[in-house]
Design an enzyme around this catalytic site. Sequence first.
Site, PDB file in Angstrom:
ATOM      1  N   GLU A 112      40.915  33.352  32.805  1.00  0.00           N
ATOM      2  CA  GLU A 112      40.574  32.399  33.879  1.00  0.00           C
ATOM      3  C   GLU A 112      39.261  32.869  34.462  1.00  0.00           C
ATOM      4  OE1 GLU A 112      42.068  29.774  34.299  1.00  0.00           O
ATOM      5  OE2 GLU A 112      44.178  30.028  33.802  1.00  0.00           O
ATOM      6  N   CYS A 120      36.683  29.880  42.398  1.00  0.00           N
ATOM      7  CA  CYS A 120      36.368  29.597  40.996  1.00  0.00           C
ATOM      8  C   CYS A 120      36.271  28.093  40.792  1.00  0.00           C
ATOM      9  CB  CYS A 120      37.436  30.183  40.093  1.00  0.00           C
ATOM     10  SG  CYS A 120      39.091  29.721  40.565  1.00  0.00           S
TER      11      CYS A 120
HETATM   12  N1  NAD Z   1      39.272  30.758  36.860  1.00  0.00           N
HETATM   13  C1  NAD Z   1      39.937  31.334  37.838  1.00  0.00           C
HETATM   14  O1  NAD Z   1      41.127  31.131  38.002  1.00  0.00           O
HETATM   15  C2  NAD Z   1      39.228  32.248  38.807  1.00  0.00           C
HETATM   16  C3  NAD Z   1      39.782  32.494  40.060  1.00  0.00           C
HETATM   17  C4  NAD Z   1      39.100  33.312  40.953  1.00  0.00           C
HETATM   18  C5  NAD Z   1      37.888  33.883  40.587  1.00  0.00           C
HETATM   19  N2  NAD Z   1      37.371  33.632  39.357  1.00  0.00           N
HETATM   20  C6  NAD Z   1      36.076  34.200  38.973  1.00  0.00           C
HETATM   21  O2  NAD Z   1      36.012  35.570  39.328  1.00  0.00           O
HETATM   22  C7  NAD Z   1      34.658  35.947  39.546  1.00  0.00           C
HETATM   23  C8  NAD Z   1      34.525  36.730  40.832  1.00  0.00           C
HETATM   24  O3  NAD Z   1      35.404  37.783  40.869  1.00  0.00           O
HETATM   25  P1  NAD Z   1      34.978  39.299  40.587  1.00  0.00           P
HETATM   26  O4  NAD Z   1      33.602  39.531  41.055  1.00  0.00           O
HETATM   27  O5  NAD Z   1      36.054  40.164  41.147  1.00  0.00           O
HETATM   28  O6  NAD Z   1      35.020  39.331  39.015  1.00  0.00           O
HETATM   29  P2  NAD Z   1      34.913  40.586  38.046  1.00  0.00           P
HETATM   30  O7  NAD Z   1      34.981  40.046  36.673  1.00  0.00           O
HETATM   31  O8  NAD Z   1      33.768  41.436  38.400  1.00  0.00           O
HETATM   32  O9  NAD Z   1      36.221  41.448  38.381  1.00  0.00           O
HETATM   33  C9  NAD Z   1      37.515  40.935  38.225  1.00  0.00           C
HETATM   34  C10 NAD Z   1      38.495  42.079  38.034  1.00  0.00           C
HETATM   35  O10 NAD Z   1      38.214  42.722  36.803  1.00  0.00           O
HETATM   36  C11 NAD Z   1      38.180  44.128  36.982  1.00  0.00           C
HETATM   37  N3  NAD Z   1      37.329  44.704  35.938  1.00  0.00           N
HETATM   38  C12 NAD Z   1      36.026  45.043  35.999  1.00  0.00           C
HETATM   39  N4  NAD Z   1      35.618  45.554  34.814  1.00  0.00           N
HETATM   40  C13 NAD Z   1      36.686  45.537  33.985  1.00  0.00           C
HETATM   41  C14 NAD Z   1      36.903  45.889  32.622  1.00  0.00           C
HETATM   42  N5  NAD Z   1      35.927  46.386  31.871  1.00  0.00           N
HETATM   43  N6  NAD Z   1      38.136  45.723  32.105  1.00  0.00           N
HETATM   44  C15 NAD Z   1      39.124  45.180  32.834  1.00  0.00           C
HETATM   45  N7  NAD Z   1      38.976  44.816  34.129  1.00  0.00           N
HETATM   46  C16 NAD Z   1      37.770  44.998  34.700  1.00  0.00           C
HETATM   47  C17 NAD Z   1      37.663  44.271  38.392  1.00  0.00           C
HETATM   48  O11 NAD Z   1      37.947  45.539  38.880  1.00  0.00           O
HETATM   49  C18 NAD Z   1      38.400  43.155  39.107  1.00  0.00           C
HETATM   50  O12 NAD Z   1      39.703  43.549  39.463  1.00  0.00           O
HETATM   51  C19 NAD Z   1      33.894  34.652  39.588  1.00  0.00           C
HETATM   52  O13 NAD Z   1      33.205  34.460  38.376  1.00  0.00           O
HETATM   53  C20 NAD Z   1      34.958  33.602  39.739  1.00  0.00           C
HETATM   54  O14 NAD Z   1      34.602  32.330  39.270  1.00  0.00           O
HETATM   55  C21 NAD Z   1      38.024  32.831  38.458  1.00  0.00           C
END
Ligand code: NAD
Length: 626
Positions: A325, A359
């Site tokens: 997602e 998102c």
């Molecule tokens: N489609 C959806 O349902 C949805 C919902 C909410 C947010 N988002 C998206 O999330 C983004 C913003 O959130 P963010 O800044 O926390 O995103 P991010 O991708 O930076 O982080 C998300 C999560 O992934 C973890 N993470 C980081 N590196 C990782 C790795 N190598 N392996 C596994 N996990 C890792 C982070 O610690 C965090 O918990 C935006 O792009 C937004 O659109 C999507």
Amino acid sequence: MEAAAADAVKAVQTLCRAGIDQLLSLTGLTETQLIQLAIVAAVVLGVVYLLKDVVSSLLIPSIKVETTDAEANDIITAAKYTPGQAVDKDVIPCYDPSTMQLLGHLPAMSAAEVRARIAKAKEAAKVWRQSPFSQRRRLLRILLKAVMENIDTICRVSSRDSGKPLLDAVLGEVVVTCEKIHWLCREGERYLKPERRSAGIMSFYKSARVEFHPVGVVGAIVPWNYPFHNVLNPLTAALFAGNALVIKVSEHASWSSQYYGRLISAALAAAGAPADLVQIVTGYGEAGSALVTGGVDKVIFVGSTQVGKLVQRAAADTLTPVVLELGGKDPVIVAEDADLGTVVQVALKAAFLNGGQNCAGGERFFVHDKVYDKFLGMVTPLVQGMRQGNPLGGEVVDSGALCMPGLAEKVHGLVEDAVARGARLLAGGRLRSAQEAGGQFYPPTLLADVRPGMAIWEEEVFGPVMSVIRWSSDDEVVALANDCPFGLGSNVFCGSQARARSIASRLEAGMSSVNDFATTYMCQSLPFGGVKHSGFDRFAGVEGLRGLCVPKAVAEDRFPWLMKSTIPPPWQHPVQPNAFAFGRALVTMFYAPGLIYQARGLAALLHCLVFPGAYASRGAGKTKAA
Ligand SMILES: NC(=O)c1ccc[n+]([C@@H]2O[C@H](COP(=O)([O-])OP(=O)(O)OC[C@H]3O[C@@H](n4cnc5c(N)ncnc54)[C@H](O)[C@@H]3O)[C@@H](O)[C@H]2O)c1
């Protein structure tokens, strides 16, 4: 036509009258007495229903959740956090982005700790997968009651950790969570019960079904934008499907997970569920990575497209299934005949709810040429008038702080680039450092005349910016809206519902709301997810719930006392000379197009069985086609 309808109504009336007359003659009552009896019965039924409802809600236990001072009250501490300051990699500094007050430090778990958490969850999953749906529903109802009884603290804690106004917390965190629990309790079991399927032609004597078995341990990795809902969302579905959950919360919103974790633990205890069923992991990317490869049975990743790709790569090594997602850049299309009075207020929520950190938030507002200036004229003063500040500072605010350090600078970069390339800045657009502003604020910003070629055309903003784009034909707006790497949600406002529906059907997106914004998420029976760089597979809804299960195909004899699968004599070893001819006849009998052709198959089949000796000298290849 009208006469036929009148005749039908008359026939129904006559039938009802006859029924009533029959009832009166059977009971010996007068018509008035019958009406009185019906009223009394309706009242009694209503009272019984009400009593049943009151008793069942009283039987749901209330749980006690301890709160710390910072969770329950306004706190004034001298300690402030400065973004970027060096911290030990084993700890996560937690602070309030609206005030920069330090809230404490949490452990950044190592890969070994994450694996230990998964091992605990695996043990709990073995117990929970046997739980009846009644117990799972009870757990959800306990959680729902806990949400009702602790709604103020839930919202305050979310606001403190992420900077959002309390209204945004109640709308974005609580309402959707309650809707989800409500849907799971009402309909969840129906979709997880074994489902009958047709058995096919040759297996006509079989009964076929799909059974939905829990996958085991679900690993969820979530972002910071909705600290409460992002935890409860995967939790409620995973547990209802009979799984355990290990959830890695974002390093930018970890503090709140302590309070929510206590609430979840208390609910598990009250429902008699294993204490280790839910494991909350705090940590950085390494902890997320360890969760993906640490032996969970399915990963739900919610986050950026960039990290989503890393997750999919890592999951390939262990062949762990993933739901991605990812980001979004949802279009909001406003046609010339849309009701602007309504649309403008909806548009403001679409762009600025939760500081635009959604998102499925509205990022691109395509407004028809004929109402473009009018729309801007209505929206501009409202955006300019939005009050921004500390949501827990005592004053009502329209907009809070941004949760992630550095996000304001990134958003401002996109705004500056757009202005440099010809966009008009009509509100906001001024960057102040966290030190200067007292928190991580970026003002609600309005950009008009956004065009392809600007960075903001393609990049996800994930912040409080409304970009407005002009269009003049349906084909043009569909092409403009689809000119985007993301495809999560989409929204179309139009005077004609049919035209709105037609535009929506041509948009490359996982979800479409017609004459509303993101309303698909309030219909929790619907799947949530996107296309293109917004990810794949679905979370939420029937598809998402079943996705947390192994769909096991099962077939068995429908009438075992009557008919069972046996190998027909020509095929038994050593196979007979007529074996191939028998197989060919069988195929023709079952699958040939048309009864006459099938009858030839039946005749050939009978020939094989009645005259097996006729095939001994011919060989399979030389026999006549059936
Ligand atoms: N489609 C959806 O349902 C949805 C919902 C909410 C947010 N988002 C998206 O999330 C983004 C913003 O959130 P963010 O800044 O926390 O995103 P991010 O991708 O930076 O982080 C998300 C999560 O992934 C973890 N993470 C980081 N590196 C990782 C790795 N190598 N392996 C596994 N996990 C890792 C982070 O610690 C965090 O918990 C935006 O792009 C937004 O659109 C999507």
